[in-house]
Design a protein around this motif. Structure first.
Motif, PDB file in Angstrom:
ATOM      1  N   MET A   1      -5.688 -15.353  29.195  1.00 10.15           N
ATOM      2  CA  MET A   1      -7.010 -14.756  29.391  1.00 10.15           C
ATOM      3  C   MET A   1      -6.895 -13.400  30.083  1.00 10.15           C
ATOM      4  O   MET A   1      -5.887 -13.091  30.715  1.00 10.15           O
ATOM      5  CB  MET A   1      -7.900 -15.679  30.237  1.00 10.15           C
ATOM      6  CG  MET A   1      -8.266 -16.988  29.576  1.00 10.15           C
ATOM      7  SD  MET A   1      -9.260 -18.027  30.703  1.00 10.15           S
ATOM      8  CE  MET A   1      -9.653 -19.408  29.625  1.00 10.15           C
ATOM      9  N   THR A   2      -7.950 -12.607  29.977  1.00 12.74           N
ATOM     10  CA  THR A   2      -8.036 -11.382  30.760  1.00 12.74           C
ATOM     11  C   THR A   2      -8.290 -11.745  32.223  1.00 12.74           C
ATOM     12  O   THR A   2      -8.564 -12.908  32.545  1.00 12.74           O
ATOM     13  CB  THR A   2      -9.184 -10.494  30.259  1.00 12.74           C
ATOM     14  OG1 THR A   2     -10.432 -11.199  30.460  1.00 12.74           O
ATOM     15  CG2 THR A   2      -9.028 -10.174  28.784  1.00 12.74           C
TER      16      THR A   2
ATOM     17  N   GLY B   1     -11.730 -13.069  32.387  1.00 17.59           N
ATOM     18  CA  GLY B   1     -11.805 -14.397  31.773  1.00 17.59           C
ATOM     19  C   GLY B   1     -11.232 -15.472  32.678  1.00 17.59           C
ATOM     20  O   GLY B   1     -11.802 -16.567  32.788  1.00 17.59           O
TER      21      GLY B   1
ATOM     22  N   GLU C   1     -13.704 -16.159  35.385  1.00 17.68           N
ATOM     23  CA  GLU C   1     -14.814 -16.963  34.851  1.00 17.68           C
ATOM     24  C   GLU C   1     -14.406 -18.427  34.718  1.00 17.68           C
ATOM     25  O   GLU C   1     -15.205 -19.333  35.015  1.00 17.68           O
ATOM     26  CB  GLU C   1     -15.242 -16.418  33.481  1.00 17.68           C
ATOM     27  CG  GLU C   1     -15.890 -15.052  33.526  1.00 17.68           C
ATOM     28  CD  GLU C   1     -16.084 -14.464  32.144  1.00 17.68           C
ATOM     29  OE1 GLU C   1     -16.745 -13.410  32.029  1.00 17.68           O
ATOM     30  OE2 GLU C   1     -15.564 -15.048  31.151  1.00 17.68           O
ATOM     31  N   TYR C   2     -13.179 -18.652  34.294  1.00 15.78           N
ATOM     32  CA  TYR C   2     -12.684 -20.019  34.110  1.00 15.78           C
ATOM     33  C   TYR C   2     -12.572 -20.748  35.449  1.00 15.78           C
ATOM     34  O   TYR C   2     -13.017 -21.899  35.577  1.00 15.78           O
ATOM     35  CB  TYR C   2     -11.329 -19.971  33.408  1.00 15.78           C
ATOM     36  CG  TYR C   2     -10.732 -21.336  33.129  1.00 15.78           C
ATOM     37  CD1 TYR C   2     -11.344 -22.218  32.251  1.00 15.78           C
ATOM     38  CD2 TYR C   2      -9.552 -21.734  33.751  1.00 15.78           C
ATOM     39  CE1 TYR C   2     -10.804 -23.464  31.982  1.00 15.78           C
ATOM     40  CE2 TYR C   2      -9.003 -22.982  33.492  1.00 15.78           C
ATOM     41  CZ  TYR C   2      -9.630 -23.845  32.620  1.00 15.78           C
ATOM     42  OH  TYR C   2      -9.091 -25.076  32.370  1.00 15.78           O
TER      43      TYR C   2
ATOM     44  N   TYR D   1     -24.508 -14.474  32.885  1.00 18.23           N
ATOM     45  CA  TYR D   1     -23.772 -15.695  32.564  1.00 18.23           C
ATOM     46  C   TYR D   1     -24.700 -16.894  32.320  1.00 18.23           C
ATOM     47  O   TYR D   1     -24.262 -18.035  32.368  1.00 18.23           O
ATOM     48  CB  TYR D   1     -22.799 -16.033  33.695  1.00 18.23           C
ATOM     49  CG  TYR D   1     -21.621 -15.090  33.793  1.00 18.23           C
ATOM     50  CD1 TYR D   1     -20.545 -15.199  32.926  1.00 18.23           C
ATOM     51  CD2 TYR D   1     -21.593 -14.088  34.749  1.00 18.23           C
ATOM     52  CE1 TYR D   1     -19.467 -14.329  32.999  1.00 18.23           C
ATOM     53  CE2 TYR D   1     -20.517 -13.203  34.835  1.00 18.23           C
ATOM     54  CZ  TYR D   1     -19.461 -13.330  33.963  1.00 18.23           C
ATOM     55  OH  TYR D   1     -18.397 -12.462  34.039  1.00 18.23           O
TER      56      TYR D   1
ATOM     57  N   TYR E   1     -23.676 -19.758  30.033  1.00 17.63           N
ATOM     58  CA  TYR E   1     -22.585 -20.651  30.447  1.00 17.63           C
ATOM     59  C   TYR E   1     -23.115 -21.936  31.088  1.00 17.63           C
ATOM     60  O   TYR E   1     -22.367 -22.901  31.247  1.00 17.63           O
ATOM     61  CB  TYR E   1     -21.671 -19.947  31.461  1.00 17.63           C
ATOM     62  CG  TYR E   1     -20.748 -18.919  30.878  1.00 17.63           C
ATOM     63  CD1 TYR E   1     -19.373 -19.009  31.044  1.00 17.63           C
ATOM     64  CD2 TYR E   1     -21.236 -17.832  30.164  1.00 17.63           C
ATOM     65  CE1 TYR E   1     -18.505 -18.056  30.518  1.00 17.63           C
ATOM     66  CE2 TYR E   1     -20.390 -16.868  29.636  1.00 17.63           C
ATOM     67  CZ  TYR E   1     -19.034 -16.985  29.814  1.00 17.63           C
ATOM     68  OH  TYR E   1     -18.185 -16.042  29.294  1.00 17.63           O
TER      69      TYR E   1
ATOM     70  N   GLN F   1      -9.384 -19.559  24.209  1.00 25.00           N
ATOM     71  CA  GLN F   1      -9.418 -18.988  25.548  1.00 25.00           C
ATOM     72  C   GLN F   1     -10.792 -18.386  25.861  1.00 25.00           C
ATOM     73  O   GLN F   1     -10.970 -17.747  26.892  1.00 25.00           O
ATOM     74  CB  GLN F   1      -8.337 -17.912  25.722  1.00 25.00           C
ATOM     75  CG  GLN F   1      -6.920 -18.472  25.735  1.00 25.00           C
ATOM     76  CD  GLN F   1      -6.394 -18.754  24.332  1.00 25.00           C
ATOM     77  OE1 GLN F   1      -6.442 -17.865  23.482  1.00 25.00           O
ATOM     78  NE2 GLN F   1      -5.911 -19.962  24.085  1.00 25.00           N
ATOM     79  N   ASP F   2     -11.738 -18.580  24.949  1.00 27.36           N
ATOM     80  CA  ASP F   2     -13.118 -18.174  25.213  1.00 27.36           C
ATOM     81  C   ASP F   2     -13.748 -19.222  26.125  1.00 27.36           C
ATOM     82  O   ASP F   2     -13.878 -20.392  25.750  1.00 27.36           O
ATOM     83  CB  ASP F   2     -13.894 -18.069  23.896  1.00 27.36           C
ATOM     84  CG  ASP F   2     -15.330 -17.652  24.107  1.00 27.36           C
ATOM     85  OD1 ASP F   2     -16.161 -18.542  24.414  1.00 27.36           O
ATOM     86  OD2 ASP F   2     -15.617 -16.455  23.995  1.00 27.36           O
ATOM     87  N   VAL F   3     -14.125 -18.821  27.334  1.00 29.00           N
ATOM     88  CA  VAL F   3     -14.532 -19.785  28.371  1.00 29.00           C
ATOM     89  C   VAL F   3     -15.742 -20.601  27.931  1.00 29.00           C
ATOM     90  O   VAL F   3     -15.775 -21.821  28.094  1.00 29.00           O
ATOM     91  CB  VAL F   3     -14.823 -19.056  29.699  1.00 29.00           C
ATOM     92  CG1 VAL F   3     -15.334 -20.047  30.748  1.00 29.00           C
ATOM     93  CG2 VAL F   3     -13.559 -18.369  30.209  1.00 29.00           C
ATOM     94  N   LYS F   4     -16.747 -19.957  27.357  1.00 28.54           N
ATOM     95  CA  LYS F   4     -17.956 -20.681  26.950  1.00 28.54           C
ATOM     96  C   LYS F   4     -17.660 -21.691  25.853  1.00 28.54           C
ATOM     97  O   LYS F   4     -18.091 -22.850  25.922  1.00 28.54           O
ATOM     98  CB  LYS F   4     -19.041 -19.698  26.503  1.00 28.54           C
ATOM     99  CG  LYS F   4     -20.365 -20.375  26.176  1.00 28.54           C
ATOM    100  CD  LYS F   4     -21.510 -19.364  26.091  1.00 28.54           C
ATOM    101  CE  LYS F   4     -21.286 -18.358  24.996  1.00 28.54           C
ATOM    102  NZ  LYS F   4     -22.472 -17.469  24.812  1.00 28.54           N
TER     103      LYS F   4
END
Length: 425
Positions: free
Chosen positions: A44-45, A48, A51-52, A123, A126, A176-179
């Motif tokens: 992830m960035t 990201g 966020e995770y 967010y 989320y 790897q997209d958190v949502k």
């Protein structure tokens, strides 16, 4: 030679299989937890990853409210009344009602909660997947608690390993997209729970009887609800450092650093968590059998061992932090994490005492003794926060306030447990 032979004898291993199996599985889950964050940090960035970590911290913060004390009530009463299987449908019914309310409230207030949990209203999308995953973990905890109370060591640890250890890792490899990750995790977790519910009902030939479910629901709520405030106080204590930094710094990266440091702190507790998982139904059984001597013996042994191991663990992290963080997160981790984590982890001594000893108080007392200690510790922390805010102290000072409060919690738990065991005959 005799001692070694006795320790590794079949009778010894059989007698303490609950400890060996549970420790083994929880240790494996702990390793998988390390792997999860390393994969996330590498794939992830920076944003990201933050966020995770914040998403996982928020779910941990909300779970005690969702559980309404059932996570402790179910294994306790199932172990005391092993022939009464009606505790499972009763607890599933209660969890269903609370879950619906949670999803509605969090969804309707998504804008407000996104600002609170992530420091930014953008967010809001989320919140729903977080709520669904939270519900999945709630049903998992009910099933796990029921099987623990039944002393079904292998079955309970199997679902724990699958749902808490393996599933999050597999999904992280997929996306790897958190949502999206939150949505997929919640779907698979709830599907697994549904399958395990059916298997448990069939295995134990459980029938839903309205009268029994009503009686069991009242019994568990009387025991569990007074503990909700304490559970919430603990998670507030563990979550406030992240929210304070987000509020003062308005920087999701620094907030993520604090959230990961708290995750390391929680992993210390997770390392000793198996003791708590095994001790609650075991002490409840000892209490029913009037074996107070065995309860006291476990108290002294576990206090000494847990503090000694915590001291060794902190020393290893402090002196070899580069190696440890490279192992956990990879070489591209933010250097700021160590400066935060070395302070936060000073509170692990008190936290470990609380984790190990809380089961003694929950098993012995119907009244929520742990909740009182938690509320005192949180009140002290809030008082220190207000003092720091009025005097414009540094961010690091807020972290030290956290350390003071958590170590106070451990001391209060030790004192209360010591005098409780001294009084019972």
């Amino acid at each position: 030679m005799f001692i070694l032979t006795d320790i590794f004898s079949l009778s010894f291993l059989t007698k303490y299989k609950n400890y060996f199996v549970t420790f083994g599985i929880e240790f494996l889950i702990l390793l998988l937890g390390f792997i999860i964050f390393r994969i996330a940090n590498e794939k992830m960035t920076e944003v990201g990853f933050s966020e995770y970590t914040l998403s996982r911290r928020n779910i941990s913060f909300l779970q005690p409210l969702l559980m309404i004390g059932l996570g402790v009530a179910v294994p306790r009463y199932v172990s005391i009344y092993p022939q009464r299987n009606s505790f499972l449908p009763a607890s599933l019914f209660l969890m269903s009602i609370v879950s619906i309310l949670f999803v509605i409230v969090l969804t309707l207030g998504s804008t407000v909660f996104s600002h609170l949990f992530f420091g930014n209203e953008k967010y809001y999308s989320y919140i729903l997947p977080m709520a669904l995953l939270l519900v999945g973990y709630g049903f998992h905890a009910i099933l796990y608690g029921f099987l623990r109370g039944k002393k079904e060591v292998y079955f309970s640890n199997l679902i724990q390993l699958l749902n808490i250890g393996i599933l999050p890792v597999l999904i992280l490899f997929y996306t790897q997209d958190v949502k999206l990750l939150l949505y997929i995790n919640s779907i698979f977790l709830m599907f697994n729970c549904l399958v395990f519910i059916l298997l448990i009902f069939l295995k134990h030939k459980i029938r839903i009887e309205i009268k029994s479910c009503k009686e069991d629901s009242i019994l568990m709520l009387k025991y569990g609800l007074p503990r909700v405030l304490g559970d919430f106080a603990l998670l507030a204590l563990l979550t406030f450092p992240t929210y304070i930094v987000l509020s003062l710094q308005k920087n999701v990266l620094i907030g993520g650093d604090v959230a990961y440091s708290i995750t390391l702190f929680n992993l210390v507790g997770a390392a000793f968590g198996p003791l708590s998982l095994v001790l609650l139904p075991e002490i409840a059984s000892f209490l029913a059998e009037k074996r107070i001597d065995l309860i006291k013996k476990r108290f002294y042994v576990f206090v000494v061992i847990s503090l000694f191991l915590t001291m060794i663990g902190y020393a290893l992290f402090y002196f070899f932090h580069d190696f440890v963080l490279n192992l956990l997160l990879g070489s591209n981790h933010r250097s700021e994490i160590f400066e935060i984590a070395k302070v936060v982890l000073l509170g692990s001594f008190g936290y470990v005492l609380y984790i190990v000893l809380r089961s003694f108080l929950d098993a012995i007392h119907v009244k929520a003794k742990n909740a009182t200690n938690l509320i005192i510790a949180l009140s002290v922390y809030i008082g220190l926060i207000l003092y720091g805010y009025s005097n414009e102290v540094s961010i690091q000072s807020y972290l030290y306030y956290f350390v003071i409060s958590v170590n106070l919690l451990g001391l209060l738990t030790f004192i209360k447990t010591y005098y409780t065991l001294k009084e019972i005959k």
